[in-house]
Structures are given as structure tokens and as C-alpha cells.
Design an enzyme around this catalytic site. Structure first.
Site, PDB file in Angstrom:
ATOM      1  N   ASN A 291     -18.241 111.668  60.608  1.00 38.75           N
ATOM      2  CA  ASN A 291     -16.851 112.295  60.907  1.00 38.75           C
ATOM      3  C   ASN A 291     -16.666 112.958  59.753  1.00 38.75           C
ATOM      4  O   ASN A 291     -16.872 112.731  58.459  1.00 38.75           O
ATOM      5  CB  ASN A 291     -16.079 111.179  60.840  1.00 38.75           C
TER       6      ASN A 291
ATOM      7  N   HIS B 269      15.450 140.133  69.212  1.00 43.55           N
ATOM      8  CA  HIS B 269      14.633 141.021  68.176  1.00 43.55           C
ATOM      9  C   HIS B 269      12.955 140.758  68.772  1.00 43.55           C
ATOM     10  O   HIS B 269      12.084 140.846  67.906  1.00 43.55           O
ATOM     11  CB  HIS B 269      14.589 140.335  66.960  1.00 43.55           C
TER      12      HIS B 269
END
Ligand code: G6P
Length: 605
Positions: free
Chosen positions: A104, A505
């Protein structure tokens, strides 16, 4: 990779079913492919089985073969190096078949190592892990013992590398070699067996007693013995700790998906937090040291990722408005590499469900090196962020398994509220937090009891839509971010959440006939403005849905929530958003708990 790892070794056991069950519990960490290696001391045999896709696919393959053996290692993968495939699945094996490795993490310098040491070796995968196992094999052939070879491998990995390694050597069929750096690994202690796991929940059916492994350490695990070694090879000893979690908490029982179970648990989570942290006459109990150090700070920095970051946005307002302490919230992956100018007396709060998020840990290590104090709020006691912070408090949400976080958000907001309350001048605040939180638990229950109506909304508004928008102002501008994240991550409907005033916007350009726009409005002083913004989208053909509190509700509104303290409304308004996301994913026929490409615990940067 930030994958799941389990290992088991015991006398007179069959390890494969135990490993498969463990992998099922770890699937939330990654589910691109899975594999196991099992060896049978008595028969002198062993088997490697790997499969693409989910753990259930591996399970089918294992049951079609006669896999026996008392020791083994297993892995479920979330691909980083190399596509998901059988060849890239773990365990990886050395050229002559002697060593088997699950891993891992990420080895950053694997290409360089491959070129320096393994020029003539034929590789069968694209992974960094295969380089690691081939190196072990090479070092053993050069004359080292397996332990020495593992030590040497570790010494060659660059500082940015992360690993949780679990290694088996066919010549010692009952033994597991373990090593870790930045990636979690625990050793579980049994009566006549021992286990290794990247997360305790995977092995709770076997044991509740675990030894933590620290960065750089190595362990040798046999059925009846565990040996620990410091990075320099010296033997060390460490007591096991007992983990008090009921194994059934990690089952989903009658629920179709963990996510629904975890949404349902939210009122209980709030009540647990009340009884732990506001036990006596509603007076907060969180430890004198924490209160003293936080009150001494001139600024709080909240560090988090994903949903936890969104919980931090709510927390910041609570610390500022209730406790009067200026507070900033930062995404950990940014703060780690662009540390802003800090105030003179900063105090850090780390929010993390898993306690393992690599970017957050990077920040914690940096600020520890600078000598600053910190508090981790996490759901996993003894996790890395828990251990390495000055202070830690548990979120008490119980194991959260679904990749999409729900109850951890509610727990994080609640616990931050309790903290802010503890720091506040409570006489000035005129708030009984215990009562308010109890009211909130009831409000959440009300939404959950009525959840079918949200299934209908999901069907009519979201399931067929390619995109969707959540808007809100004030405190609601934080919760819409979480609402949008929930919907996009499990339904794949492209969703944005933003401050309603920002519509004009740019985003307004995306509104077309039938584009869903969901407004969350909980504050009277801002409701008029949000309604105005909503009308602007309606004029462009949007389909709207409003989630409002009682005190601003009109006949036209769609979902009305009970009134609660303004800054705590996210605890309530997030719940319909979670349910809309759940039902949209469900109606789209998706695997709600395992959205594509994601994993629950992100232990790589
Ligand atoms: C992953 C999970 C999210 C979580 C985030 C941060 O992306 O899927 O649910 O919010 O990591 O994780 P943490 O464990 O630090 O809260």
C-alpha cells in the site's frame, strides 16, 4: 496505491476465508482488483489467486479452486501505477516465485531502482511493487537473509515514498514480514494466530488487540510470536492496545448500502457526542489543556481534505462567531506545499474521518517541526493524525464505510460546535448547546423518516440530468459545496455548488432549459437575495428546488426544515442533500458505496 491489506498466520486455521472477509471490509479503500497468496505448512503447497474487479470476483475464483493454507496475505487495489488488471493486481511475485509481496503506497524512485539493480529482470506488471519484490529476491540471492533484504530495500526508497509492505517467503511458509512508512499497518494479536491489517475494522472478527507499527519499523509475524524492530534493526517492544468497537458496527445489516445506514445513524451520532462532551448540565468537557491552548491562540488554522474540509468551513464560522478567534480553513494538499504566513500564536485543528489522509499528515509533520500545537478530530482512534497531534478527540461516529462521507461530516461539525462553545463566553452566547443539538437530532430524524419524498425529487429532477447546481449564501454557501460533492461523487451528475451571488459571474451561462438548480436557504436576512438569484436562473429555463427553514418558508417552497440555530443549520440542511445524492445514484443503478475511481482513505499525496 492506497489499498487494503490483510494477512493471517495461525496453526490449524484456514486463512483464505478470513482473508476474503477482511478484504470485503477493506473494499472501501480500493476496489479495482484483488488478490491473495495462501500457503499450507502441512501440505507444503501454496497458491496465488488474483482477479480484476471487486473482491466478490476474487471470492468466486477462490471458491472454484481448492485454496487451502494456514497462512496468507491479501490485497484490494486502487490503481496508481498501471491500469487495473490481473497482472497489476497484488500479491506480486519475484521472478523465481519465492517471494510474495502486497503493498500500500507509492515508491517514488522505482524506475531508478529498476534501472540500477534489475536491468536483466523480466517484469510482468507496470507496478512499483513488483520492483520492490524483485529487489528483495535479488538481495537474498546476493547473500542477505530475507529480513536483511527487506531492510536494505527500505533504505533505498526515497523520502517521499510511502509503503505498507506485507511479505511472504515460500521458504518460511507461516511467517509474514511487515514494514511501514506513511501508510497505516497494524498487527493484530490472537491466541494461537496473529494478523496484519491496514485497518482494524477488517480483522475485528478475529481480534480487538492491536500493536501499532511506526514509520520505519519492521515486524516479523509468526503464528505464536510477533517481533518488532526499529529502523536500525534493534529489537523493540510495544504493548498492544484494545480497540473497543463492536464488530457488528461494520456490517450493513438489512440496509442495501452502507451510505443509507450511515445517513440513518446521524441522530445517534449527535446524541453520542452530546453524552460524551456535554454530559453535566450541558457544560462542555473536552480537556483543560485543549481549552487553555486554544484560548491562548491568536488564530486557528483548520486543515482538512474533501468532506472534512467542508465541515471545517462551518467550524471556522463557529470559532469566529462564538469564540471570537479568527479562523482560517485550508485544503491540506495546498497548505502542505504553500504554507501561508502564519499568525504569531497559531493553533491547528486537523479534521479527518480516517486520521490517515496523507496530505493532512504532511501538514501535521511540517507544523510539528515548527513547534506548533495541534488538535486532531478524527473518527479513528490511534490513527496517524491522532497519534502525531498534540491533542486528539474522537468523533464517535462509528466506522464509516461508504466512500461518500455523511455521518463524519455531521460529527465534525457537531464537535467543532462543542469546542467553539467551550471557548465562548457562554453567558453572552445565550445558547443551550445541548438542547439545540438534541433538537437538531430530532430534525434530522424527521427528514430521514420522510426520505421517500426525496427519492421522487431525485427521479424527477436529477436522475436524467447531465448537470446540476446548488446555491446558497452565508453559512449555506458552505453546505452547498458538500451537497454538490455528494451528488457528483456517487451519481456522476456533474455538479457545482457555489455562493449564490457568484452565479452572475459565469455560471449563469450554463443554465439551459431544465437545468436543475437547488437552493439552500436558512437565514432570513439572505433569503430574499437567494430567491432573486434563483429567479434569474428560472428566467433562463432552470428547474428549481428549494430547501428552506420554517421561518422563511412560503407556499412555493419545496422542502421545509425545522428552525435551528443559524450556524448549526448545515447539520440539518446537509441531510436532504445526502439523500438526494443517494437516491440519484440508486436510481441510476450505480454502486452507491463504491463510486468509480475513488477510495475512502487517501494515503497517497
Ligand atoms: C476521501 C474520502 C472523503 C473524505 C476525504 C478526506 O476523498 O472519499 O470522504 O472526505 O478523503 O478524508 P479524511 O479521512 O481525512 O476525512
Amino acid at each position: 496505491m492506497f489499498c487494503g491489506i490483510v494477512g493471517f498466520t495461525g496453526k490449524n486455521y484456514q486463512s483464505a476465508p478470513i482473508l476474503l472477509k477482511g478484504l470485503q471490509k477493506l473494499e472501501y479503500r480500493g476496489y479495482d482488483s484483488a488478490g491473495l497468496f495462501v500457503s499450507d505448512q502441512a501440505l507444503g503447497t501454496d497458491q496465488l489467486v488474483k482477479e480484476n474487479g471487486r473482491v466478490s470476483e476474487l471470492e468466486k475464483l477462490v471458491s472454484s479452486k481448492n485454496v487451502t493454507g494456514n497462512a496468507g496475505i491479501a490485497h484490494t487495489r486502487w490503481a496508481t501505477h498501471g491500469v487495473p488488471s490481473v497482472n497489476n493486481a497484488h500479491p506480486h511475485v519475484s521472478a523465481d516465485g519465492r517471494f510474495y509481496l502486497v503493498h500500500n503506497g507509492v515508491i517514488e524512485n522505482y524506475i531508478e531502482l529498476k534501472e540500477n539493480y534489475l536491468k536483466n529482470v523480466e517484469f510482468h506488471s507496470d507496478t512499483d511493487t513488483e520492483v520492490a519484490v524483485q529487489l528483495i529476491d535479488k538481495f537474498v540471492k546476493d547473500g542477505l537473509t530475507t529480513f536483511e533484504a527487506l531492510k536494505k530495500l527500505i533504505s533505498l526508497l526515497d523520502n517521499n515514498s510511502a509503503y505498507g509492505f506485507l511479505l511472504m517467503d515460500r521458504e518460511e511458509p507461516e511467517r509474514m514480514y511487515v514494514a511501514k512508512q506513511k501508510s497505516p499497518l497494524l498487527i493484530g494479536i490472537g491466541s494461537d494466530f496473529n494478523v496484519v491489517t491496514s485497518d482494524a475494522v477488517a480483522m475485528l472478527d478475529q481480534t480487538h488487540d492491536f500493536i501499532e507499527l511506526h514509520d520505519g519499523e519492521i515486524a516479523i509475524v509468526d503464528p505464536d510470536n510477533v517481533q518488532l524492530f526499529a529502523a536500525n534493526g534493534d529489537a523493540i517492544s510495544r504493548e498492544a492496545f484494545h480497540l473497543d468497537i463492536d464488530a457488528t458496527e461494520t456490517d450493513k445489516g438489512a440496509y442495501p448500502f452502507y451510505m443509507l445506514k450511515e445517513i440513518d445513524e446521524q441522530p445517534v451520532v449527535i446524541r453520542q457526542l452530546i453524552s460524551r462532551y456535554l454530559p453535566k448540565d450541558g457544560q462542555p468537557q473536552i480537556g483543560e489543556g485543549i481549552v487553555k491552548d486554544m484560548l491562548a491562540a491568536d488564530r486557528i488554522y483548520i486543515i482538512a481534505a474533501g468532506t472534512s474540509y467542508h465541515a471545517g468551513l462551518v467550524g471556522a464560522r463557529l470559532f469566529e462567531r462564538w469564540a471570537g478567534i479568527p479562523t482560517e480553513v485550508h485544503v491540506s494538499s495546498e497548505f502542505a506545499y504553500e504554507q501561508p504566513l502564519l499568525s504569531e500564536k497559531p493553533f491547528f485543528i486537523f479534521l479527518s474521518q480516517s486520521g490517515e489522509t496523507a496530505d493532512s499528515r504532511e501538514v501535521l509533520q511540517n507544523i510539528n517541526a515548527q513547534g506548533f500545537k495541534s488538535l486532531t478530530l478524527t473518527n479513528v482512534e490511534k490513527s496517524t493524525l491522532w497519534r502525531e497531534a498534540t491533542y486528539a478527540l474522537p468523533l464517535l461516529a462509528g466506522p464509516e464505510i461508504a466512500v461518500a462521507s455523511t455521518k463524519a461530516y455531521v460529527a465534525q461539525v457537531t464537535l467543532q460546535a462543542i469546542l467553539a462553545y467551550a471557548l465562548a463566553d457562554r453567558e453572552q452566547l445565550h445558547l443551550n448547546l445541548e438542547q439545540e443539538l438534541s433538537k437538531i437530532a430530532i430534525a434530522i430524524q424527521g427528514i430521514i423518516d420522510d426520505k421517500e419524498q426525496l427519492q421522487e425529487v431525485a427521479k424527477n429532477l436529477l436522475v436524467e440530468s447531465p448537470n446540476a447546481f446548488f446555491i446558497g449564501r452565508g453559512i449555506d454557501s458552505t453546505v452547498v459545496l458538500e451537497a454538490a460533492l455528494k451528488l457528483k461523487e456517487i451519481s456522476y451528475v456533474q455538479t457545482e455548488g457555489f455562493a449564490a451571488g457568484e452565479l452572475k459571474h459565469g455560471t449563469l451561462a450554463l443554465i439551459e432549459e431544465d437545468t436543475p438548480v437547488i437552493a439552500i436557504m436558512t437565514q432570513p436576512r439572505l433569503a430574499g437575495l437567494v430567491r432573486g438569484n434563483l429567479a434569474e436562473t428560472q428566467a433562463r429555463g432552470s428547474k428549481t428546488y428549494t430547501i428552506v427553514t420554517q421561518k422563511i418558508a412560503t407556499e412555493e417552497d419545496d422542502l421545509v426544515l425545522p428552525d435551528v440555530n443559524e450556524l448549526l443549520t448545515p447539520l440539518v440542511s446537509v441531510v436532504p442533500a445526502q439523500l438526494l445524492a443517494y437516491y440519484t445514484s440508486l436510481e441510476r443503478g450505480l454502486d452507491v458505496d463504491h463510486p468509480r475511481n475513488l477510495a475512502k482513505s487517501v494515503t497517497v499525496q
